[in-house]
Design a protein around this motif. Structure first.
Motif, PDB file in Angstrom:
ATOM      1  N   PRO A  81      -5.435   2.204 -12.323  1.00  0.00           N
ATOM      2  CA  PRO A  81      -5.216   1.412 -11.099  1.00  0.00           C
ATOM      3  C   PRO A  81      -5.949   1.981  -9.881  1.00  0.00           C
ATOM      4  O   PRO A  81      -6.449   1.225  -9.052  1.00  0.00           O
ATOM      5  CB  PRO A  81      -3.700   1.463 -10.904  1.00  0.00           C
ATOM      6  CG  PRO A  81      -3.201   2.548 -11.782  1.00  0.00           C
ATOM      7  CD  PRO A  81      -4.171   2.682 -12.903  1.00  0.00           C
ATOM      8  N   GLU A  82      -6.020   3.329  -9.795  1.00  0.00           N
ATOM      9  CA  GLU A  82      -6.706   3.933  -8.645  1.00  0.00           C
ATOM     10  C   GLU A  82      -8.160   3.496  -8.600  1.00  0.00           C
ATOM     11  O   GLU A  82      -8.725   3.283  -7.523  1.00  0.00           O
ATOM     12  CB  GLU A  82      -6.651   5.466  -8.713  1.00  0.00           C
ATOM     13  CG  GLU A  82      -5.272   6.067  -8.518  1.00  0.00           C
ATOM     14  CD  GLU A  82      -4.476   6.141  -9.811  1.00  0.00           C
ATOM     15  OE1 GLU A  82      -4.944   5.552 -10.823  1.00  0.00           O
ATOM     16  OE2 GLU A  82      -3.400   6.754  -9.821  1.00  0.00           O
ATOM     17  N   VAL A  93      -8.725  -0.078  -7.161  1.00  0.00           N
ATOM     18  CA  VAL A  93      -8.555  -0.155  -5.712  1.00  0.00           C
ATOM     19  C   VAL A  93      -9.803   0.400  -5.021  1.00  0.00           C
ATOM     20  O   VAL A  93     -10.353  -0.220  -4.096  1.00  0.00           O
ATOM     21  CB  VAL A  93      -7.287   0.605  -5.271  1.00  0.00           C
ATOM     22  CG1 VAL A  93      -7.207   0.667  -3.755  1.00  0.00           C
ATOM     23  CG2 VAL A  93      -6.049  -0.056  -5.830  1.00  0.00           C
ATOM     24  N   PHE A  95       0.146  -5.602 -13.358  1.00  0.00           N
ATOM     25  CA  PHE A  95       1.332  -5.656 -12.496  1.00  0.00           C
ATOM     26  C   PHE A  95       0.874  -5.844 -11.050  1.00  0.00           C
ATOM     27  O   PHE A  95      -0.276  -5.560 -10.718  1.00  0.00           O
ATOM     28  CB  PHE A  95       2.166  -4.372 -12.628  1.00  0.00           C
ATOM     29  CG  PHE A  95       1.368  -3.114 -12.511  1.00  0.00           C
ATOM     30  CD1 PHE A  95       1.027  -2.598 -11.276  1.00  0.00           C
ATOM     31  CD2 PHE A  95       0.947  -2.449 -13.663  1.00  0.00           C
ATOM     32  CE1 PHE A  95       0.286  -1.432 -11.168  1.00  0.00           C
ATOM     33  CE2 PHE A  95       0.202  -1.281 -13.554  1.00  0.00           C
ATOM     34  CZ  PHE A  95      -0.133  -0.776 -12.302  1.00  0.00           C
ATOM     35  N   MET A 117      -0.046  -5.284  -7.292  1.00  0.00           N
ATOM     36  CA  MET A 117      -0.445  -4.099  -6.529  1.00  0.00           C
ATOM     37  C   MET A 117      -0.767  -4.504  -5.106  1.00  0.00           C
ATOM     38  O   MET A 117      -1.744  -5.178  -4.849  1.00  0.00           O
ATOM     39  CB  MET A 117      -1.693  -3.472  -7.159  1.00  0.00           C
ATOM     40  CG  MET A 117      -1.427  -2.789  -8.485  1.00  0.00           C
ATOM     41  SD  MET A 117      -2.960  -2.321  -9.290  1.00  0.00           S
ATOM     42  CE  MET A 117      -3.624  -1.186  -8.091  1.00  0.00           C
ATOM     43  N   GLU A 118       0.113  -4.046  -4.182  1.00  0.00           N
ATOM     44  CA  GLU A 118      -0.095  -4.425  -2.780  1.00  0.00           C
ATOM     45  C   GLU A 118      -1.376  -3.823  -2.214  1.00  0.00           C
ATOM     46  O   GLU A 118      -2.045  -4.425  -1.390  1.00  0.00           O
ATOM     47  CB  GLU A 118       1.081  -3.952  -1.940  1.00  0.00           C
ATOM     48  CG  GLU A 118       2.249  -4.902  -1.951  1.00  0.00           C
ATOM     49  CD  GLU A 118       3.376  -4.380  -1.082  1.00  0.00           C
ATOM     50  OE1 GLU A 118       3.102  -4.035   0.075  1.00  0.00           O
ATOM     51  OE2 GLU A 118       4.507  -4.317  -1.567  1.00  0.00           O
ATOM     52  N   GLU A 119      -1.696  -2.619  -2.680  1.00  0.00           N
ATOM     53  CA  GLU A 119      -2.877  -1.918  -2.157  1.00  0.00           C
ATOM     54  C   GLU A 119      -4.131  -2.740  -2.418  1.00  0.00           C
ATOM     55  O   GLU A 119      -5.067  -2.747  -1.619  1.00  0.00           O
ATOM     56  CB  GLU A 119      -3.033  -0.552  -2.834  1.00  0.00           C
ATOM     57  CG  GLU A 119      -1.881   0.413  -2.581  1.00  0.00           C
ATOM     58  CD  GLU A 119      -0.720   0.217  -3.545  1.00  0.00           C
ATOM     59  OE1 GLU A 119      -0.735  -0.784  -4.299  1.00  0.00           O
ATOM     60  OE2 GLU A 119       0.204   1.040  -3.532  1.00  0.00           O
ATOM     61  N   ASP A 150      -4.885  -5.527   0.086  1.00  0.00           N
ATOM     62  CA  ASP A 150      -5.564  -5.037   1.283  1.00  0.00           C
ATOM     63  C   ASP A 150      -7.023  -4.709   0.972  1.00  0.00           C
ATOM     64  O   ASP A 150      -7.919  -5.023   1.749  1.00  0.00           O
ATOM     65  CB  ASP A 150      -4.868  -3.780   1.817  1.00  0.00           C
ATOM     66  CG  ASP A 150      -3.460  -4.085   2.280  1.00  0.00           C
ATOM     67  OD1 ASP A 150      -3.226  -5.268   2.624  1.00  0.00           O
ATOM     68  OD2 ASP A 150      -2.619  -3.187   2.282  1.00  0.00           O
ATOM     69  N   PRO A 196      26.812 -25.110   7.852  1.00  0.00           N
ATOM     70  CA  PRO A 196      26.469 -24.722   6.475  1.00  0.00           C
ATOM     71  C   PRO A 196      25.439 -25.656   5.831  1.00  0.00           C
ATOM     72  O   PRO A 196      24.473 -25.201   5.230  1.00  0.00           O
ATOM     73  CB  PRO A 196      27.819 -24.790   5.744  1.00  0.00           C
ATOM     74  CG  PRO A 196      28.828 -24.541   6.808  1.00  0.00           C
ATOM     75  CD  PRO A 196      28.276 -25.202   8.033  1.00  0.00           C
TER      76      PRO A 196
END
Lengths: 390, 184
Positions: free
Chosen positions: B21-22, B25, B45, B47-49, B52, B105
């Protein structure tokens, strides 16, 4: 270290402010005794609520874990660990019971049919026994969890995490029950005829909201300082900002649900509580709460970027902290002045007196440990991406 | 999300495969620095990084959802107002006709309902769905994106795309392999 000195000055300044405010307050108490106890109870409830909110977050964090809880774990532990001192701060409430709680008067209790049925519960002795049990349980929870986390800092023992998790399950149940009962004893019984089953949860959610906002303000203060500077990311702020958002909505949900149920029933033994708070001058405070405690933070926290940057998030947290004071004021004070709202100078000084001492004790506790539990196995692996799967 | 085949290029794009994964990115960041914009990444999966790194910024979906929520709120409230005050006023327990606390409601639920439907439908359309097939599936190894491999795709629709140049660039990222993605 610079940060260490900074925390040291917080402790000193808090103590000085707290003790001098307390001295003025007690001098004032000689003249206005009734007002002294009313104001003191208001201040006490806010700060005991902050400690309990910290404990609630700590239990929740150990139970469900998550990056947001990890970064504020040591703050919540410190808030819980000063509960023995908060217990001592409870003494003036006990001394002033006769001034605060109408049920201490035998004639009042005999005068009403409803109160007659509550006589077995609302006795001075039982009240004191219950309060001691609550504090005992809370102190036990706080010290049990924090001492294991501290041990883990030294030994790195991974099994402790699981044991803290197993402990927190039953403990959080006991926590909710005991805080509900405490809110009935200390707050609801100011108007002993009245009752609401929603009240305890409303108070607990408010306490947790207070503690979350408090921790966010602290994160803002220490965000540029180690270890936070190298650990915190926008993601952490985003998560904790979402928690703040969720609890803001939950607070409004609790507050409104209680109102809706009593408004729908419109029974005289229930509705007088709201008539006091909405049908008199107090209604301005109610509207102020609706706007400032719900609408404004709700709209502000809707925006993603506001939650991702600590400066903007902390500003919302400060607003919420201020509104928490107003909320407690609106909940407690109409019991003493049902005809309309007034603010006595002691109402402002009492939270400062108790708060100064509370904060000094808090920072003394907080600086004694690493600010983040660094050997927790759940978070050593979270540096990159694994947290998303947890 | 360029879905139309670029007639100028005979292929859809080039895809690099990574093991860690690194790596993806870092690769996405480098590709962005090199000026590529029409990119996509596929990982087993979320990955928020990576979001960006790819430079996928604010989506207008949130504004759409907000509008849906406000619409749901107003519709929910005034539907009840219309029924209880205008269309069929009824005295219930002496309460005022405009008994708004009772309506909160439903108003709240309608706000949530409209927002949720708006979010799902808006997400589907903005992603260009439904879409039965996508060129990336022409690559056999692509199924590994659901297991343990990470793929970075640079589409030929990117103005900076040049078959040889881009391939050389991707090679410099040290991927486990490079695949040519044909049009569907």
């Amino acid at each position: 270290m610079n940060g260490e000195q900074r925390l040291g000055t917080f402790v000193k300044r808090g103590m000085i402010a707290g003790i001098s405010a307390l001295a003025i307050l007690m001098a004032g108490g000689v003249v206005y005794r009734q007002q002294f106890f009313e104001s003191y109870l208001f201040g006490f409830i806010f700060w005991v609520g902050l400690s309990l909110g910290c404990l609630g977050i700590l239990l929740l964090h150990h139970l469900v874990s998550g990056a947001w809880g990890h970064i504020i774990q040591r703050m919540t532990e410190a808030g819980g660990r000063i509960l023995p001192y908060v217990f001592l701060m409870f003494a003036p409430v006990v001394i002033g019971m006769e001034f605060l709680y109408p049920w201490t008067d035998q004639e009042t209790m005999a005068s009403s049919h409803i109160l007659h049925h509550k006589e077995w519960f609302l006795t001075t002795r039982f009240f004191l026994v219950r309060s001691v049990i609550y504090f005992g349980a809370w102190i036990f929870f706080a010290y049990w969890l924090s001492s294991r986390s501290r041990r883990q800092d030294k030994t790195g023992e991974a099994g402790l995490t699981r044991r803290m998790k197993l402990f927190s399950g039953p403990a959080i149940v006991a926590f909710v029950i005991s805080v509900t009962l405490a809110s009935v004893d200390w707050m609801m019984s100011l108007e002993p005829e009245w009752y609401s089953t929603m009240y305890g949860m409303h108070i607990i959610v408010g306490m947790i909201l207070t503690a979350l906002a408090f921790c966010i303000v602290l994160l803002r203060m220490f965000s540029l300082q180690e270890p936070y500077a190298s650990v915190l990311t926008t993601r952490h702020y985003h998560h904790i900002g979402n928690m703040l958002f969720a609890f803001t909505i939950l607070w409004a949900y609790m507050a409104f649900s209680q109102f809706l149920i009593i408004w729908s029933g419109n029974l005289p033994e229930d509705n007088f509580w709201y008539i006091r708070r909405l049908g008199t001058g107090w209604n301005i405070i109610a509207v102020f709460l609706l706007v400032g405690h719900f609408f404004v933070p709700f709209v502000l926290l809707l925006f993603r970027n506001r939650k991702r940057y600590i400066d903007s998030l902390a500003r919302v947290a400060i607003l919420i902290l201020i509104m928490r004071f107003v909320d407690y004021f609106w909940l407690l004070k109409p019991a003493f002045s049902p005809e309309g709202w007034t603010v006595h100078w002691m109402d402002i000084l009492a939270p400062i007196a108790i708060g100064g001492i509370w904060l000094a004790l808090f920072f003394r506790e907080f600086r004694s440990q690493p600010m983040i539990p660094l050997k927790d196995p759940r978070f050593s692996k979270e540096a990159f991406h694994v947290h998303d799967l947890e | 999300m360029a879905s139309t085949p670029a007639s100028s290029s005979p292929i859809f794009g080039l895809m690099a495969e990574f093991d860690e994964p690194e790596q993806i990115v870092a690769a996405a960041e480098k590709a962005r620095d090199a000026g590529y914009r029409q990119m996509d990444a596929f990982t087993p999966f979320p990955m928020e990084e990576l979001t960006d790194a790819l430079g996928i910024h604010h989506s207008r979906l949130s504004l759409f959802v907000l509008c849906c929520g406000i619409a749901g709120c107003l519709i929910g409230f005034f539907m009840q107002y219309y029924v209880a005050v205008i269309d069929y006023p009824l005295n219930i327990g002496g309460r005022p006709l405009n008994s708004w606390p009772q309506w909160i409601p439903i108003t709240f639920e309608m706000t949530i309902l409209f927002s949720a439907i708006g979010a799902v439908v808006g997400m589907i359309f903005r992603n260009g769905l439904p879409r039965p097939v996508h060129p990336v599936f022409n690559v056999d190894r692509f199924e590994l994106a659901t297991r343990d491999k990470f793929f970075l795709l640079i589409e030929s629709a990117d103005p900076r795309f040049d078959r040889n140049e881009t391939e050389r660039f991707l090679k410099s990222l040290k991927p486990a392999g490079i695949e040519v993605v044909d049009h569907a």
